[in-house]
Design a protein around this motif. Structure first.
Motif: not given
Ligand SMILES: Cc1ncc(COP(=O)(O)O)c(C=O)c1O
Length: 454
Positions: A167, A335, A422-423, A425-427, A429, A431-432
């Motif tokens: 990650q 994360h 990245q975490a 970004t995932d949140y 989108s 995806r978190l």
């Protein structure tokens, strides 16, 4: 003065001593036991892993221990760290509460971890040690020890939990920049790592496994010692510079906390901010409400058992009494990598048993939502671990709003999240996902706790 935002202490106010809470507790924490004999370990049992100066700190009952001048000299680069009043966040929340945060993201690696890394590297260097092995979760501790190793001429080998290694590739680059070697754990380099990989070659890793690998390297190489970034008494004590500084800074502000909040992985940044205040309370000072915040996916304090357990998955460490999910428990790969540890610092656990603190668990989506709200008000983007403390502080401030009380809240913003984007970004989108741990695995891990007579 009434509208100050930042409280800064001069370098001359840098604490001269670390504070040891054990001296003020009504009862000492239970002893550390040898896994074979189940008898208390002595300093000699720990000597293969740590230099004697740190072992003596680990068992010390002195209230204060002098910080060596070479360590203070390095601390001065970023310490005393600032204390901020979160005025814009208070406005956003429309709370009558006063919110203060101690910011540790100003250290060279971006978190509180160098407070102990520099001290540990110093004592190792004094003992003539040239190589140290360690583990890291999110990479903050590994970066901190790599930095400290560079300053003291010590070779550092870091076993980084596989999921975080994937990650957070720039944390690895940071460790390498300081001259350290960073290896994904579980790794084929150690017997502990190979045993895990044989069962599951795609194992995401855990702090418990990475600790086994690092301990194994130190135990099987005479020229190598081991360093731990949290959990142990001496590590928590090194972090008390945090709370001592915050106390002086709040005095500048004419305030004292009613509530203290910190996130807990192994417990070191939380202890660092809270223990000096708990100690003052135990010596007859003002009562403080202390709240430890942990991830719902790895809830040692809120769901774990208070029992003797191994500090690592491969069972190479002594037995410590702590809140534990079982040493074989593998938390889901969320994360906040620094909080993916099956146990809790024995001293923090003991304080919970004594009623000196309470704990709460939050899911990763709620803490990221709080972190984003904080960033949009205060500008600083917190590390995923620190988001837990942010959420805890926001909830207390909202409680004040509902109850119409003006409490003073202090929390520790233990690190920035610049390597954790990245975490975020995932949140954003979606995806978190909130990952649940496996209840069956938890039951199995708890059933496997070592048996220790009463
Ligand atoms: C930013 C940050 N906060 C908190 C932690 C958790 O450790 P501790 O509970 O010892 O402070 C870590 C661990 O890596 C971390 O990187």
């Amino acid at each position: 003065m009434t509208d100050s935002v930042k409280y800064v202490l001069d370098e001359s106010r840098l604490p001269k001593r670390w504070y040891n809470l054990i001296a003020d507790l009504p009862s000492p924490p239970p002893p550390v036991l040898h896994p074979g004999t189940k008898q208390p370990v002595g300093p000699d049992d720990l000597a293969p892993l740590f230099p004697m100066a740190l072992i003596l700190q680990e068992v010390s009952t002195e209230r204060e221990i002098d910080i060596p001048e070479p360590v203070r000299e390095i601390y001065r680069q970023w310490r005393p760290s600032p204390l901020f009043r979160a005025r814009r966040l208070e406005k956003t929340l429309q709370t009558p509460a006063k919110i203060y945060y101690k910011y540790e993201g100003v250290s060279p690696v971006g978190s509180h971890k160098p407070n102990t890394a520099v001290a540990q590297a110093f004592y190792n260097r004094e003992a003539g040690v040239r190589k140290i092995s360690t583990e890291t979760g999110a990479g903050q501790w590994g970066s901190a020890l790599a930095f400290a190793g560079a300053l003291f001429g010590i070779e550092v080998k870091v076993f980084m939990v596989r999921v975080s290694y994937d990650q957070k590739p720039y944390r690895r680059a940071m460790m390498e920049t300081y001259g350290a070697k960073c290896i994904a754990s579980p790794s084929p380099e150690t017997q502990s790592g190979r045993a895990i990989l044989e069962k599951n070659k795609d194992h995401p890793g855990s702090l418990g496994i990475a600790i086994s690998e690092a301990v194994e390297v130190a135990a099987t190489n005479d020229d190598t010692k081991y360093a731990l970034g949290s959990v142990l008494n001496h590590v928590l004590m090194h972090q008390t510079v945090l709370g001592q500084e915050a106390m002086a800074q709040l005095e500048m502000a004419g305030d004292y906390p009613d509530i203290i909040v910190g996130c807990t992985g192994g417990g070191s940044n939380f202890a660092g901010i809270a223990f000096p205040f708990i100690g003052a309370q135990l010596r007859g000072g003002r009562k403080v409400q202390v709240i430890a915040i942990e991830p719902a996916a790895c809830p040692s304090l809120t769901r774990g058992k208070y029992a003797y357990d191994f500090g690592d998955t491969g069972h190479l460490t002594p037995l410590v009494k702590m809140h534990t999910l079982g040493s074989t428990f593998t938390p889901p790969p969320f994360h906040a990598g620094g909080l993916r540890y099956h146990g809790m610092a024995p001293l923090v656990s003991h304080c919970q048993e004594l009623g000196l603190l309470t704990s709460k668990a939050y899911t990763q989506s709620e803490v990221f939502s709080a972190g984003v709200q904080f960033a949009r008000a205060e500008g600083i983007i917190p590390a995923p671990e620190a988001n837990h403390a942010v959420k805890g502080a926001i909830d207390e401030a909202l409680r004040c709003k509902t109850e119409g009380t003006q409490k003073t809240i202090l929390f520790n913003l233990c690190g920035h999240g610049h390597f954790d984007m990245q975490a975020y970004t995932d949140y954003f989108s979606g995806r978190l996902a909130d990952q649940q741990y496996d209840e069956k695995e938890l039951a199995m891990a708890l059933a496997g706790l070592p048996s220790v007579g009463a």
